[in-house]
Design a protein around this motif. Sequence first.
Motif, PDB file in Angstrom:
ATOM      1  N   LEU A 100      -8.156  15.316  96.620  1.00 39.31           N
ATOM      2  CA  LEU A 100      -8.253  14.388  95.493  1.00 39.31           C
ATOM      3  C   LEU A 100      -6.993  13.546  95.305  1.00 39.31           C
ATOM      4  N   ALA A 101      -5.948  13.868  96.055  1.00 41.61           N
ATOM      5  CA  ALA A 101      -4.631  13.281  95.789  1.00 41.61           C
ATOM      6  C   ALA A 101      -4.545  11.803  96.122  1.00 41.61           C
ATOM      7  N   ASP A 102      -5.437  11.287  96.962  1.00 38.64           N
ATOM      8  CA  ASP A 102      -5.414   9.858  97.273  1.00 38.64           C
ATOM      9  C   ASP A 102      -6.142   9.024  96.227  1.00 38.64           C
ATOM     10  N   GLU A 103      -6.989   9.680  95.421  1.00 37.32           N
ATOM     11  CA  GLU A 103      -7.775   8.961  94.413  1.00 37.32           C
ATOM     12  C   GLU A 103      -7.214   9.142  93.007  1.00 37.32           C
ATOM     13  N   PHE A 104      -6.555  10.276  92.771  1.00 36.36           N
ATOM     14  CA  PHE A 104      -6.019  10.600  91.449  1.00 36.36           C
ATOM     15  C   PHE A 104      -4.548  10.965  91.598  1.00 36.36           C
ATOM     16  N   GLN A 105      -3.760  10.586  90.594  1.00 37.19           N
ATOM     17  CA  GLN A 105      -2.380  11.067  90.572  1.00 37.19           C
ATOM     18  C   GLN A 105      -2.422  12.569  90.315  1.00 37.19           C
ATOM     19  N   THR A 106      -1.977  13.346  91.275  1.00 39.64           N
ATOM     20  CA  THR A 106      -2.246  14.783  91.309  1.00 39.64           C
ATOM     21  C   THR A 106      -0.971  15.595  91.133  1.00 39.64           C
ATOM     22  N   TYR A 107      -1.055  16.625  90.290  1.00 39.60           N
ATOM     23  CA  TYR A 107       0.057  17.562  90.093  1.00 39.60           C
ATOM     24  C   TYR A 107      -0.471  18.984  90.226  1.00 39.60           C
ATOM     25  N   VAL A 108       0.319  19.830  90.897  1.00 43.50           N
ATOM     26  CA  VAL A 108      -0.013  21.244  91.041  1.00 43.50           C
ATOM     27  C   VAL A 108       1.241  22.061  90.710  1.00 43.50           C
ATOM     28  N   PRO A 109       1.453  22.399  89.446  1.00 44.28           N
ATOM     29  CA  PRO A 109       2.664  23.146  89.078  1.00 44.28           C
ATOM     30  C   PRO A 109       2.478  24.653  89.223  1.00 44.28           C
ATOM     31  N   ASP A 110       3.589  25.345  89.483  1.00 39.64           N
ATOM     32  CA  ASP A 110       3.661  26.788  89.262  1.00 39.64           C
ATOM     33  C   ASP A 110       4.148  26.967  87.830  1.00 39.64           C
ATOM     34  N   LEU A 111       3.304  27.496  86.956  1.00 37.21           N
ATOM     35  CA  LEU A 111       3.718  27.675  85.572  1.00 37.21           C
ATOM     36  C   LEU A 111       4.906  28.639  85.493  1.00 37.21           C
ATOM     37  N   PRO A 112       5.729  28.555  84.452  1.00 34.67           N
ATOM     38  CA  PRO A 112       6.870  29.488  84.319  1.00 34.67           C
ATOM     39  C   PRO A 112       6.432  30.945  84.427  1.00 34.67           C
ATOM     40  N   GLY A 113       7.154  31.704  85.260  1.00 35.03           N
ATOM     41  CA  GLY A 113       6.824  33.100  85.491  1.00 35.03           C
ATOM     42  C   GLY A 113       5.940  33.334  86.694  1.00 35.03           C
ATOM     43  N   PHE A 114       5.475  32.265  87.343  1.00 35.74           N
ATOM     44  CA  PHE A 114       4.559  32.371  88.469  1.00 35.74           C
ATOM     45  C   PHE A 114       5.136  31.657  89.689  1.00 35.74           C
TER      46      PHE A 114
ATOM     47  N   PRO B 295      10.583  35.512  79.419  1.00 42.72           N
ATOM     48  CA  PRO B 295       9.852  36.682  78.916  1.00 42.72           C
ATOM     49  C   PRO B 295       8.752  36.341  77.920  1.00 42.72           C
ATOM     50  N   ASP B 296       8.809  35.158  77.314  1.00 44.97           N
ATOM     51  CA  ASP B 296       7.806  34.805  76.312  1.00 44.97           C
ATOM     52  C   ASP B 296       6.700  33.922  76.884  1.00 44.97           C
ATOM     53  N   MET B 297       6.571  33.888  78.209  1.00 42.38           N
ATOM     54  CA  MET B 297       5.581  33.016  78.833  1.00 42.38           C
ATOM     55  C   MET B 297       4.386  33.790  79.386  1.00 42.38           C
ATOM     56  N   LEU B 298       4.052  34.906  78.772  1.00 43.21           N
ATOM     57  CA  LEU B 298       2.945  35.701  79.276  1.00 43.21           C
ATOM     58  C   LEU B 298       1.850  35.843  78.233  1.00 43.21           C
ATOM     59  N   ASP B 299       1.505  34.738  77.596  1.00 37.41           N
ATOM     60  CA  ASP B 299       0.397  34.678  76.667  1.00 37.41           C
ATOM     61  C   ASP B 299      -0.303  33.344  76.907  1.00 37.41           C
ATOM     62  N   ILE B 300      -1.595  33.274  76.635  1.00 42.38           N
ATOM     63  CA  ILE B 300      -2.349  32.055  76.926  1.00 42.38           C
ATOM     64  C   ILE B 300      -1.824  30.852  76.134  1.00 42.38           C
ATOM     65  N   PRO B 301      -1.581  30.965  74.821  1.00 46.20           N
ATOM     66  CA  PRO B 301      -1.022  29.806  74.107  1.00 46.20           C
ATOM     67  C   PRO B 301       0.328  29.359  74.648  1.00 46.20           C
ATOM     68  N   ASP B 302       1.182  30.308  75.049  1.00 47.98           N
ATOM     69  CA  ASP B 302       2.477  29.938  75.603  1.00 47.98           C
ATOM     70  C   ASP B 302       2.331  29.212  76.932  1.00 47.98           C
TER      71      ASP B 302
END
Length: 296
Positions: free
Chosen positions: A66-80, A87-94
């Motif tokens: 999809l990267a040629d059609e859409f500006q694409t980002y694939v982050p590793d979220l904090p802690g991953f 330590p406070d990044m292990l909850d869905i809202p966070d």
Amino acid sequence: MVNAAGEGRRLPRRPASNLAERWTRVDGVDVFFRESPAPVEGARVIAHIHGFGLSGRYLLPTAERLADEFQTYVPDLPGFGRSGRRPDMLDIPDLAHAAIRFLDDRGVGRATLVGNSMGCPVIIECAHRYPERVDRAVLVSPAGGAFNRPLRRAVAQLSRDAPREPARMARVAVPDYARFGVPSTMRLFRALTRYPSLQRLLELRIPTLVVLGSRDPLLPNSHRIGEIASRTDSHVLVVLLEGAAHAINFSHPDQLAHVIRLFMDDRPIENDPEWPGHVRLYEVHRGANHPRAESP
């Protein structure tokens, strides 16, 4: 890898993708991400959100298509993955807040979010808390809730899923799980399975695509999901991919990219005649308020 200050070390690695590899710093944490190798002029933005204990690496097969059609980002979220830990990044809202802060860092005001497994509750929470930031939601094999409790049941479901995935998936998943660790797994599992995903999903008021695999042991029967989605005049479109298990973004990238393109343009869900005969898409449910929904 993380240093004593909790920051991700920028270790040299051979690129795993033709997407460009980048680092940034968000709220004091080093965040690793991949993006379209060159800016896509005037394109809509898609950010891919990974699942439980994993990095964004297994999402790359779909993201690359999809990267040629859409500006694409694939982050590793904090802690991953390769990103730093907090330590406070292990909850869905966070994690949802972290995803939005990543978009802030990239100068993205509004995006379509594509998630797999745990990434789906994260996206749902983004749309719940920051509705002005999410244009559309693509929820692939949503995980969490009562169907995955208790932990031993989830482990059994994952054990049944593993042989249904491509063998090369293990080369990506095993190092990620080992890096994530047991304490983080226990804490995040509790948060994930207690998050009100279904309630929030039915409350969404943005176009939402749910993609399910017919062989996914982590999900209820697709007809049950269609029944749940039909409780409200929602914007939810549910599609079943025959032959797929849980990690559809990795195992069936051509089919997933195809259905995402159709969804983004509000086009009917149709199969590609060039696919193998055992791979087909089926529309399970289309909400009455979803674009292109037909009147009875």
